[in-house]
Motif scaffolding. Structure first.
Motif, PDB file in Angstrom:
ATOM      1  N   UNK A   1      -3.158  -7.654   8.884  1.00  0.00           N
ATOM      2  CA  UNK A   1      -2.501  -6.400   9.278  1.00  0.00           C
ATOM      3  C   UNK A   1      -3.280  -5.209   8.741  1.00  0.00           C
ATOM      4  N   UNK A   2      -3.663  -5.268   7.467  1.00  0.00           N
ATOM      5  CA  UNK A   2      -4.380  -4.148   6.857  1.00  0.00           C
ATOM      6  C   UNK A   2      -5.682  -3.834   7.585  1.00  0.00           C
ATOM      7  N   UNK A   3      -6.350  -4.864   8.060  1.00  0.00           N
ATOM      8  CA  UNK A   3      -7.610  -4.653   8.775  1.00  0.00           C
ATOM      9  C   UNK A   3      -7.414  -3.802  10.035  1.00  0.00           C
ATOM     10  N   UNK A   4      -6.216  -3.863  10.616  1.00  0.00           N
ATOM     11  CA  UNK A   4      -5.951  -3.170  11.872  1.00  0.00           C
ATOM     12  C   UNK A   4      -5.204  -1.851  11.697  1.00  0.00           C
ATOM     13  N   UNK A   5      -4.806  -1.537  10.468  1.00  0.00           N
ATOM     14  CA  UNK A   5      -4.120  -0.267  10.232  1.00  0.00           C
ATOM     15  C   UNK A   5      -5.083   0.899  10.423  1.00  0.00           C
ATOM     16  N   UNK A   6      -4.621   2.002  11.014  1.00  0.00           N
ATOM     17  CA  UNK A   6      -5.483   3.182  11.127  1.00  0.00           C
ATOM     18  C   UNK A   6      -5.735   3.809   9.760  1.00  0.00           C
ATOM     19  N   UNK A   7      -6.721   4.680   9.702  1.00  0.00           N
ATOM     20  CA  UNK A   7      -7.080   5.336   8.435  1.00  0.00           C
ATOM     21  C   UNK A   7      -6.139   6.485   8.092  1.00  0.00           C
ATOM     22  N   UNK A   8      -5.401   6.939   9.103  1.00  0.00           N
ATOM     23  CA  UNK A   8      -4.404   7.982   8.881  1.00  0.00           C
ATOM     24  C   UNK A   8      -3.139   7.658   9.664  1.00  0.00           C
ATOM     25  N   UNK A   9      -1.996   7.941   9.050  1.00  0.00           N
ATOM     26  CA  UNK A   9      -0.705   7.790   9.726  1.00  0.00           C
ATOM     27  C   UNK A   9       0.095   9.052   9.451  1.00  0.00           C
ATOM     28  N   UNK A  10       0.476   9.756  10.509  1.00  0.00           N
ATOM     29  CA  UNK A  10       1.221  11.019  10.397  1.00  0.00           C
ATOM     30  C   UNK A  10       0.563  11.991   9.414  1.00  0.00           C
ATOM     31  N   UNK A  11      -0.768  12.049   9.449  1.00  0.00           N
ATOM     32  CA  UNK A  11      -1.511  12.986   8.620  1.00  0.00           C
ATOM     33  C   UNK A  11      -1.816  12.499   7.221  1.00  0.00           C
ATOM     34  N   UNK A  12      -1.260  11.366   6.820  1.00  0.00           N
ATOM     35  CA  UNK A  12      -1.502  10.837   5.477  1.00  0.00           C
ATOM     36  C   UNK A  12      -2.685   9.864   5.497  1.00  0.00           C
ATOM     37  N   UNK A  13      -3.501   9.938   4.447  1.00  0.00           N
ATOM     38  CA  UNK A  13      -4.685   9.089   4.341  1.00  0.00           C
ATOM     39  C   UNK A  13      -4.291   7.712   3.834  1.00  0.00           C
ATOM     40  N   UNK A  14      -4.744   6.673   4.517  1.00  0.00           N
ATOM     41  CA  UNK A  14      -4.428   5.288   4.161  1.00  0.00           C
ATOM     42  C   UNK A  14      -5.656   4.626   3.536  1.00  0.00           C
ATOM     43  N   UNK A  15      -5.542   4.228   2.282  1.00  0.00           N
ATOM     44  CA  UNK A  15      -6.555   3.394   1.634  1.00  0.00           C
ATOM     45  C   UNK A  15      -6.040   1.965   1.587  1.00  0.00           C
ATOM     46  N   UNK A  16      -6.945   1.005   1.746  1.00  0.00           N
ATOM     47  CA  UNK A  16      -6.549  -0.401   1.817  1.00  0.00           C
ATOM     48  C   UNK A  16      -7.171  -1.176   0.660  1.00  0.00           C
ATOM     49  N   UNK A  17      -6.426  -2.143   0.159  1.00  0.00           N
ATOM     50  CA  UNK A  17      -6.882  -2.912  -1.003  1.00  0.00           C
ATOM     51  C   UNK A  17      -6.441  -4.358  -0.886  1.00  0.00           C
ATOM     52  N   UNK A  18      -7.364  -5.286  -1.065  1.00  0.00           N
ATOM     53  CA  UNK A  18      -7.018  -6.706  -1.141  1.00  0.00           C
ATOM     54  C   UNK A  18      -6.742  -7.061  -2.590  1.00  0.00           C
ATOM     55  N   UNK A  19      -5.644  -7.766  -2.823  1.00  0.00           N
ATOM     56  CA  UNK A  19      -5.302  -8.179  -4.184  1.00  0.00           C
ATOM     57  C   UNK A  19      -5.121  -9.698  -4.234  1.00  0.00           C
ATOM     58  N   UNK A  20      -5.413 -10.311  -5.383  1.00  0.00           N
ATOM     59  CA  UNK A  20      -5.288 -11.766  -5.494  1.00  0.00           C
ATOM     60  C   UNK A  20      -3.838 -12.197  -5.626  1.00  0.00           C
ATOM     61  N   UNK A  21      -3.523 -13.347  -5.079  1.00  0.00           N
ATOM     62  CA  UNK A  21      -2.171 -13.898  -5.205  1.00  0.00           C
ATOM     63  C   UNK A  21      -2.083 -14.650  -6.535  1.00  0.00           C
ATOM     64  N   UNK A  22      -2.205 -13.891  -7.596  1.00  0.00           N
ATOM     65  CA  UNK A  22      -2.243 -14.437  -8.953  1.00  0.00           C
ATOM     66  C   UNK A  22      -1.440 -13.522  -9.867  1.00  0.00           C
ATOM     67  N   UNK A  23      -0.546 -14.102 -10.643  1.00  0.00           N
ATOM     68  CA  UNK A  23       0.233 -13.330 -11.595  1.00  0.00           C
ATOM     69  C   UNK A  23      -0.689 -12.524 -12.509  1.00  0.00           C
ATOM     70  N   UNK A  24      -0.290 -11.269 -12.780  1.00  0.00           N
ATOM     71  CA  UNK A  24      -0.958 -10.354 -13.706  1.00  0.00           C
ATOM     72  C   UNK A  24      -2.320  -9.871 -13.219  1.00  0.00           C
ATOM     73  N   UNK A  25      -3.131 -10.734 -12.663  1.00  0.00           N
ATOM     74  CA  UNK A  25      -4.411 -10.290 -12.127  1.00  0.00           C
ATOM     75  C   UNK A  25      -4.192  -9.340 -10.947  1.00  0.00           C
ATOM     76  N   UNK A  26      -3.166  -9.599 -10.144  1.00  0.00           N
ATOM     77  CA  UNK A  26      -2.860  -8.724  -9.020  1.00  0.00           C
ATOM     78  C   UNK A  26      -2.505  -7.317  -9.509  1.00  0.00           C
ATOM     79  N   UNK A  27      -1.745  -7.253 -10.572  1.00  0.00           N
ATOM     80  CA  UNK A  27      -1.373  -5.959 -11.146  1.00  0.00           C
ATOM     81  C   UNK A  27      -2.595  -5.242 -11.697  1.00  0.00           C
ATOM     82  N   UNK A  28      -3.504  -5.981 -12.322  1.00  0.00           N
ATOM     83  CA  UNK A  28      -4.710  -5.385 -12.888  1.00  0.00           C
ATOM     84  C   UNK A  28      -5.557  -4.733 -11.806  1.00  0.00           C
ATOM     85  N   UNK A  29      -5.697  -5.398 -10.658  1.00  0.00           N
ATOM     86  CA  UNK A  29      -6.503  -4.856  -9.558  1.00  0.00           C
ATOM     87  C   UNK A  29      -5.894  -3.552  -9.042  1.00  0.00           C
TER      88      UNK A  29
END
Length: 213
Positions: A22-50
């Motif tokens: 889904x994130x790959x297909x999201x536009x860079x802007x939605x209603x004028x707001x800038x969208x940044x995308x981030x992949x996070x690991x499905x791992x406890x605590x490491x996901x929060x660190x990223x």
């Protein structure tokens, strides 16, 4: 507004995670707001660190995480995350627990401060199945929503945060009996509707969305 949308990488036996697709297909802007995308690991605590490292690089008004909930029929904005982070945690691969215990001294639970009812209604208005969820489970999805609440409570008081679960996409259920799925195109439209609502809505709908089961 600056919005960070994060999605989990594939986990378990899955080769893909609809969250990242889904994130790959999201536009860079939605209603004028800038969208940044981030992949996070499905791992406890490491996901929060990223995520925390990303928050240190740029000021974000909103942080929204998207995760897979296999077995659900609808897109489900999450209302609440429980504190289950005072238990033994998995190793860095998310497998067997290690002996270290990490005590989290935050609240017993954190509620998303996004307009979750309005988000749910906006997704439905697109003709897409949606439901407000009152449980993010007990895996990394609940963990990261709780950690976002903890970060907002202790470091980023102006930040809005939340989590959305999405179903499997069709190719994931080819060999799964009686498992629901939703098209990637439909989920992208649903997420866009939810984000547009976050940008445009200052106050959530004052309407009960309870369930009997």
């Amino acid at each position: 507004m600056n919005i960070l949308v994060a999605g989990f990488d594939p986990f378990g036996d899955e080769q893909i995670n609809p969250a990242m697709e889904i994130l790959k297909l999201l536009p860079k802007k939605i209603n004028g707001s800038v969208i940044d995308k981030l992949e996070i690991p499905t791992v406890f605590h490491k996901s929060k660190t990223v995520i925390e490292e990303k928050l240190q690089q740029k000021v974000y008004d909103i942080v929204l995480v998207v995760g897979q909930a296999g077995g659900r029929f609808e897109i489900t904005p999450e209302r609440i995350a429980m504190n289950i982070d005072d238990a033994r945690i998995p190793d860095n691969e998310g497998n067997q627990p290690i002996d270290e215990v990490i005590q989290i001294t935050g609240a017993q639970a954190y509620f998303s401060n996004l307009p979750v009812k309005s988000m749910t209604a906006a997704i439905k208005a697109q003709g897409i199945p949606a439901r407000l969820s009152n449980t993010a489970g007990t895996f990394v999805c609940n963990h990261i929503l709780y950690q976002l609440g903890f970060l907002q409570d202790t470091q980023y008081p102006k930040m809005k945060f939340g989590f959305i679960h999405v179903p499997f996409i069709p190719e994931q259920v080819v060999n799964k009996v009686n498992q629901p799925s939703m098209s990637l195109e439909m989920m992208v439209r649903g997420l866009q509707a939810a984000i547009a609502t976050i940008v445009d809505t200052n106050e959530d709908i004052k309407k009960p969305l309870g369930e009997i089961q």
